[in-house]
Write a protein that holds these residues in place. Structure first.
Motif, PDB file in Angstrom:
ATOM      1  N   TYR A 128      89.802   8.025  -3.260  1.00 36.77           N
ATOM      2  CA  TYR A 128      88.844   6.975  -2.936  1.00 36.77           C
ATOM      3  C   TYR A 128      88.714   6.835  -1.424  1.00 36.77           C
ATOM      4  O   TYR A 128      89.681   7.046  -0.687  1.00 36.77           O
ATOM      5  CB  TYR A 128      89.297   5.618  -3.489  1.00 36.77           C
ATOM      6  N   SER A 129      87.541   6.440  -0.997  1.00 40.67           N
ATOM      7  CA  SER A 129      87.338   6.109   0.412  1.00 40.67           C
ATOM      8  C   SER A 129      87.428   4.614   0.654  1.00 40.67           C
ATOM      9  O   SER A 129      87.475   4.168   1.801  1.00 40.67           O
ATOM     10  CB  SER A 129      85.966   6.614   0.884  1.00 40.67           C
ATOM     11  N   GLN A 130      87.438   3.830  -0.432  1.00 42.63           N
ATOM     12  CA  GLN A 130      87.523   2.384  -0.336  1.00 42.63           C
ATOM     13  C   GLN A 130      88.209   1.822  -1.573  1.00 42.63           C
ATOM     14  O   GLN A 130      88.206   2.461  -2.626  1.00 42.63           O
ATOM     15  CB  GLN A 130      86.144   1.747  -0.170  1.00 42.63           C
ATOM     16  N   VAL A 143      87.656  -5.571   1.033  1.00 51.69           N
ATOM     17  CA  VAL A 143      87.712  -4.138   0.687  1.00 51.69           C
ATOM     18  C   VAL A 143      88.472  -3.406   1.793  1.00 51.69           C
ATOM     19  O   VAL A 143      88.218  -3.625   2.983  1.00 51.69           O
ATOM     20  CB  VAL A 143      86.296  -3.544   0.534  1.00 51.69           C
ATOM     21  N   THR A 145      89.094   0.152   3.549  1.00 50.60           N
ATOM     22  CA  THR A 145      88.499   1.483   3.709  1.00 50.60           C
ATOM     23  C   THR A 145      89.307   2.257   4.737  1.00 50.60           C
ATOM     24  O   THR A 145      90.043   1.678   5.552  1.00 50.60           O
ATOM     25  CB  THR A 145      87.035   1.395   4.179  1.00 50.60           C
ATOM     26  N   TRP A 146      89.200   3.561   4.707  1.00 51.80           N
ATOM     27  CA  TRP A 146      89.888   4.371   5.716  1.00 51.80           C
ATOM     28  C   TRP A 146      89.371   4.004   7.105  1.00 51.80           C
ATOM     29  O   TRP A 146      90.136   3.973   8.071  1.00 51.80           O
ATOM     30  CB  TRP A 146      89.668   5.860   5.445  1.00 51.80           C
ATOM     31  N   SER A 148      88.268   1.043   8.094  1.00 49.11           N
ATOM     32  CA  SER A 148      88.801  -0.252   8.529  1.00 49.11           C
ATOM     33  C   SER A 148      90.256  -0.144   8.970  1.00 49.11           C
ATOM     34  O   SER A 148      90.694  -0.858   9.881  1.00 49.11           O
ATOM     35  CB  SER A 148      88.652  -1.289   7.416  1.00 49.11           C
ATOM     36  N   TYR A 189      76.605   1.824   3.594  1.00 47.29           N
ATOM     37  CA  TYR A 189      78.045   1.630   3.447  1.00 47.29           C
ATOM     38  C   TYR A 189      78.740   2.767   2.696  1.00 47.29           C
ATOM     39  O   TYR A 189      79.964   2.889   2.766  1.00 47.29           O
ATOM     40  CB  TYR A 189      78.318   0.312   2.714  1.00 47.29           C
ATOM     41  N   TYR A 191      78.959   2.973  -0.544  1.00 46.54           N
ATOM     42  CA  TYR A 191      79.407   2.542  -1.870  1.00 46.54           C
ATOM     43  C   TYR A 191      78.777   1.205  -2.221  1.00 46.54           C
ATOM     44  O   TYR A 191      78.252   0.497  -1.355  1.00 46.54           O
ATOM     45  CB  TYR A 191      80.931   2.416  -1.924  1.00 46.54           C
TER      46      TYR A 191
END
Length: 339
Positions: A128-130, A143, A145-146, A148, A189, A191
């Protein structure tokens, strides 16, 4: 003791064939909103008496007119609907967020009390990316994310779950909403988090999901369009004029391109009930001069393509099987060889 809020079996059966909206259906059960408790309760009650709604009351809009139908019934009969769509014409379709499979297949998440390492482990494990941070059933906190997480490092901070969460401008959609209106968010975004009407997160859509879904949707349309185009090239030059007027009537222009798909079959079917058309179909086949083609098999294939085309043109909820896709591909290839 019978629940006074729940309609009787007779009251539910009386709904068959009626059109109603979500508030009306909810009111019958003494409810005002759809949520994770009322939806399964109403669905079970309808299914117990063999009924359902089209579209499904679980995802449609509050002001959508729903038809109460027999459970698993097809709202429009295939053979009745098939001839209504002109060759080459695509009906207008409204795609909902919930039409994307991943929108309803569940979603991995962590709670706000989890360690960041738990979140990143899940993200790596599932590629997953998020990953959403959710407390309880529907309390979305943010959320991870990579990007963030990387932002914390860029600012010289040690990332934690709390300081790495994206809390604002989270791209959200509900299953009953129009998909195309959310595509700009998806593009920005990468997603979309998807919620039921109850607010519970039930899935996530990414760009890859959209690409996969539209490939499956577009391929049958492409193949059917290719078949119709090649049929006109194969049959049109030899059957335009009197053969078409024999089928459609003397006042018809004789233009082959004006025929509907089922009429392609009747031009060539030697087993159709109408004796006059059978004889003309024999003449039409002889005019084609396809000595190396088995007529019975060709007409049977053409008729199967007609049935599949009707399923596509009226957006049957059941996707085409791999066998049906193969049938379309094989018939298109046969027509290419006849050209």
């Amino acid at each position: 003791m019978v629940d006074a809020r729940r309609p009787s079996r007779q009251e539910l059966l009386a709904l068959k064939g009626r059109t109603l909206r979500i508030p009306e259906l909810l009111a019958m059960f003494g409810e005002r909103v759809r949520n994770y408790q009322t939806v399964p309760m109403i669905q079970e009650a309808l299914h117990e008496v063999g009924l359902d709604t089209h579209p499904s009351f679980t995802t449609c809009g509050l002001t959508t007119d729903m038809l109460v139908v027999t459970q698993n019934a097809t709202p429009v009969a295939e053979d009745e609907a098939g001839e209504e769509v002109q060759p080459g014409a695509l009906p207008q379709q409204s795609f909902k967020v919930g039409d994307i499979p991943s929108a309803r297949t569940g979603i991995a998440s962590v709670t706000s009390s989890a360690l960041l390492s738990a979140a990143t482990h899940t993200m790596r494990q599932k590629n997953y990316s998020q990953l959403p941070v959710i407390d309880g059933l529907a309390d979305l906190k943010g959320v991870i994310t990579w990007s963030s997480i990387a932002a914390r490092y860029e600012m010289g901070e040690t990332p934690t779950l709390a300081n790495s969460m994206v809390r604002d401008s989270i791209p959200m959609a509900e299953v009953h909403q129009e998909l195309f209106t959310h595509l700009p968010e998806l593009r920005q975004y990468g997603y979309l988090l998807v919620r039921e009407n109850s607010g519970k997160c039930v899935g996530i859509i990414t760009g890859a999901d959209i690409a996969g879904r539209f490939h499956k949707l577009a391929l049958p349309f492409f193949l059917v369009g290719e078949i119709e185009f090649r049929l006109r090239l194969c049959l049109g030059p030899k059957l335009t004029g009197d053969p078409v007027r024999t089928l459609k009537g003397p006042s018809h222009s004789g233009d082959f391109s004006k025929l509907m798909f089922g009429e392609y079959v009747r031009l060539l079917d030697g087993d159709q009930p109408n004796e006059r058309l059978r004889q003309h179909a024999n003449d039409n086949w002889n005019v084609l001069g396809w000595g190396g083609v088995d007529r019975v098999q060709f007409v049977a294939q053409l008729n199967r393509v007609r049935v599949i085309r009707n399923q596509i043109a009226h957006f049957d909820e059941q996707p085409l099987s791999a066998q049906q896709i193969d049938e379309l591909s094989e018939f298109s290839w046969l027509l290419k060889q006849l050209l």
